[in-house]
Motif scaffolding. Structure first.
Motif, PDB file in Angstrom:
ATOM      1  N   LEU A  93       1.441  31.601 -23.270  1.00 21.26           N
ATOM      2  CA  LEU A  93       2.473  30.557 -23.381  1.00 21.26           C
ATOM      3  C   LEU A  93       1.889  29.224 -23.842  1.00 21.26           C
ATOM      4  N   GLY A  94       0.576  29.207 -24.074  1.00 16.40           N
ATOM      5  CA  GLY A  94      -0.029  28.014 -24.651  1.00 16.40           C
ATOM      6  C   GLY A  94      -0.909  27.197 -23.724  1.00 16.40           C
ATOM      7  N   VAL A  95      -1.071  27.619 -22.483  1.00 13.86           N
ATOM      8  CA  VAL A  95      -1.944  26.881 -21.567  1.00 13.86           C
ATOM      9  C   VAL A  95      -3.400  27.103 -21.984  1.00 13.86           C
ATOM     10  N   LYS A  96      -4.160  26.022 -22.121  1.00 12.70           N
ATOM     11  CA  LYS A  96      -5.575  26.159 -22.461  1.00 12.70           C
ATOM     12  C   LYS A  96      -6.375  26.523 -21.203  1.00 12.70           C
ATOM     13  N   LYS A  97      -7.466  27.271 -21.409  1.00  9.17           N
ATOM     14  CA  LYS A  97      -8.250  27.731 -20.258  1.00  9.17           C
ATOM     15  C   LYS A  97      -8.747  26.568 -19.410  1.00  9.17           C
ATOM     16  N   GLU A  98      -9.103  25.463 -20.063  1.00  8.98           N
ATOM     17  CA  GLU A  98      -9.605  24.317 -19.304  1.00  8.98           C
ATOM     18  C   GLU A  98      -8.493  23.617 -18.512  1.00  8.98           C
ATOM     19  N   ASP A  99      -7.227  23.929 -18.841  1.00 11.50           N
ATOM     20  CA  ASP A  99      -6.096  23.320 -18.135  1.00 11.50           C
ATOM     21  C   ASP A  99      -5.463  24.265 -17.114  1.00 11.50           C
ATOM     22  N   LEU A 100      -6.056  25.445 -16.927  1.00 13.96           N
ATOM     23  CA  LEU A 100      -5.412  26.457 -16.067  1.00 13.96           C
ATOM     24  C   LEU A 100      -5.210  25.937 -14.641  1.00 13.96           C
ATOM     25  N   GLU A 101      -6.277  25.458 -14.006  1.00 14.20           N
ATOM     26  CA  GLU A 101      -6.168  25.068 -12.594  1.00 14.20           C
ATOM     27  C   GLU A 101      -5.248  23.859 -12.415  1.00 14.20           C
ATOM     28  N   SER A 102      -5.318  22.899 -13.336  1.00 17.23           N
ATOM     29  CA  SER A 102      -4.433  21.727 -13.206  1.00 17.23           C
ATOM     30  C   SER A 102      -2.974  22.139 -13.422  1.00 17.23           C
ATOM     31  N   THR A 103      -2.725  23.106 -14.299  1.00 16.65           N
ATOM     32  CA  THR A 103      -1.356  23.606 -14.507  1.00 16.65           C
ATOM     33  C   THR A 103      -0.846  24.291 -13.246  1.00 16.65           C
ATOM     34  N   ILE A 104      -1.705  25.083 -12.624  1.00 21.96           N
ATOM     35  CA  ILE A 104      -1.298  25.773 -11.387  1.00 21.96           C
ATOM     36  C   ILE A 104      -1.028  24.759 -10.280  1.00 21.96           C
ATOM     37  N   ARG A 105      -1.889  23.759 -10.148  1.00 20.82           N
ATOM     38  CA  ARG A 105      -1.655  22.733  -9.108  1.00 20.82           C
ATOM     39  C   ARG A 105      -0.357  21.982  -9.383  1.00 20.82           C
ATOM     40  N   HIS A 106      -0.052  21.715 -10.634  1.00 16.78           N
ATOM     41  CA  HIS A 106       1.142  20.935 -10.986  1.00 16.78           C
ATOM     42  C   HIS A 106       2.432  21.692 -10.659  1.00 16.78           C
ATOM     43  N   PHE A 107       2.452  23.001 -10.945  1.00 18.63           N
ATOM     44  CA  PHE A 107       3.694  23.762 -10.811  1.00 18.63           C
ATOM     45  C   PHE A 107       3.797  24.563  -9.514  1.00 18.63           C
ATOM     46  N   ALA A 108       2.702  24.725  -8.784  1.00 18.34           N
ATOM     47  CA  ALA A 108       2.741  25.573  -7.584  1.00 18.34           C
ATOM     48  C   ALA A 108       3.747  25.023  -6.577  1.00 18.34           C
ATOM     49  N   ASN A 109       4.631  25.885  -6.119  1.00 19.51           N
ATOM     50  CA  ASN A 109       5.638  25.466  -5.140  1.00 19.51           C
ATOM     51  C   ASN A 109       4.972  25.287  -3.773  1.00 19.51           C
ATOM     52  N   PRO A 110       5.099  24.108  -3.147  1.00 25.41           N
ATOM     53  CA  PRO A 110       4.436  23.889  -1.851  1.00 25.41           C
ATOM     54  C   PRO A 110       4.922  24.828  -0.753  1.00 25.41           C
ATOM     55  N   ASN A 111       6.152  25.297  -0.849  1.00 23.98           N
ATOM     56  CA  ASN A 111       6.651  26.245   0.159  1.00 23.98           C
ATOM     57  C   ASN A 111       5.983  27.612   0.002  1.00 23.98           C
ATOM     58  N   LEU A 112       5.686  27.996  -1.232  1.00 25.00           N
ATOM     59  CA  LEU A 112       4.967  29.251  -1.455  1.00 25.00           C
ATOM     60  C   LEU A 112       3.524  29.131  -0.965  1.00 25.00           C
TER      61      LEU A 112
END
Length: 293
Positions: free
Chosen positions: A104-123
């Motif tokens: 979907l276009g996420v760069k490997k160096e941005d993987l963890e920051s993308t996950i932190r940004h979108f991760a649902n806190p309830n999950l």
């Protein structure tokens, strides 16, 4: 117990999984399949697709940590071997959903920051309840939390996603097909292995029931965040209407394509909770009704 566990051997896993439904696939889908261009070029749909995929990565990372952590807590060698196969299954799920983020276009160096940004806190809270049991090497609570609650939730979520994507996104639907087959096997192990242990350790019932209630609440809160005020569903419908497409997605006897997101949330939540009640009853655990967010 030994006869039951023979169905979960590494030999059976090899024949049914890598030499079976995953043969000739790459990252779980047919070689050469791609995400629909619309999911990459439409900003609203792109962000929503990233957000949804990140939740899958977060859930599967939790499942990977739980499965691997439970191996040394298992009371017999056959269960350890099954959990070794489940650990590889969960690692594969992490990899294929991570690969979808790259697709979907996420760069490997941005993987963890993308996950932190979108991760649902309830999950994240949902995962923390389970991983606390695993860290304590509590095999009974850990397997119920992992193979009944988490895997039961994942099974229904994947089936709903599969229904929604079967016609519109064959690549993602094929990816989900293999994970659904894996989850069915994992849930089966949980149901069959834990029943005898609950009978042998009745003092664990109350603790396991409290855990199920708490994990169920965080699951429902995650669903609420995902479905309520979801603008992507309206955007999908607008695009389909403009293109003259007639989309149907059957799940639990209803057509999801004609439903508002809030109604879809009710269908999914009721399906998962009903399955929890049935599966927990099979292993001698009394289902606890969670608070609805």
């Amino acid at each position: 117990m030994s006869d039951f566990l023979s169905a979960y051997s590494i030999q059976n896993w090899l024949e049914s999984c890598p030499q079976g439904y995953l043969e000739n696939t790459e990252y779980g889908h047919q070689p050469g399949e791609k995400e629909p261009e619309l999911l990459i070029t439409n900003p609203l749909l792109h962000e929503e697709t990233l957000r949804a995929t990140v939740q899958l990565v977060v859930g599967e990372r939790c499942a990977l940590s739980a499965s691997s952590g439970l191996i040394n807590a298992a009371p017999d060698e056959a269960s350890k071997r099954f959990l070794a196969t489940q650990t590889l299954d969960e690692a594969r799920h992490v990899e294929i959903f991570t690969q979808r983020l790259y697709d979907l276009g996420v760069k490997k160096e941005d993987l963890e920051s993308t996950i932190r940004h979108f991760a649902n806190p309830n999950l994240v809270k949902f995962a923390e309840v389970l991983l606390d049991k695993v860290d304590r090497k509590d095999f009974i609570a850990g397997v119920v939390g992992q193979n009944i609650v988490l895997e039961g939730m994942a099974f229904s979520v994947f089936e709903m996603l599969h229904a929604l994507n079967q016609d519109m996104n064959p690549k993602f639907a094929h990816t989900l097909s293999g994970t659904i087959a894996d989850e069915r096997r994992h849930v089966g192990f949980g149901e069959n292995r834990i029943g005898s242990l609950i009978k042998a350790h009745p003092e664990k019932k109350a603790e396991v029931e409290r855990m199920q209630k708490e994990m169920s609440y965080w699951m429902l809160a995650t669903f609420a965040d995902a479905f309520r005020n979801n603008t992507a569903a309206a955007e999908f419908k607008r695009i389909e209407q403009e293109a003259g497409l007639e989309h149907h997605a059957r799940f639990q006897g209803v057509d999801l394509a004609g439903m508002e997101p809030e109604a879809m949330e009710v269908v999914l939540a009721d399906t998962v909770l009903k399955e929890f009640k049935v599966r927990l009853g099979r292993i001698g655990i009394d289902y606890q009704t969670p608070v609805r967010p």
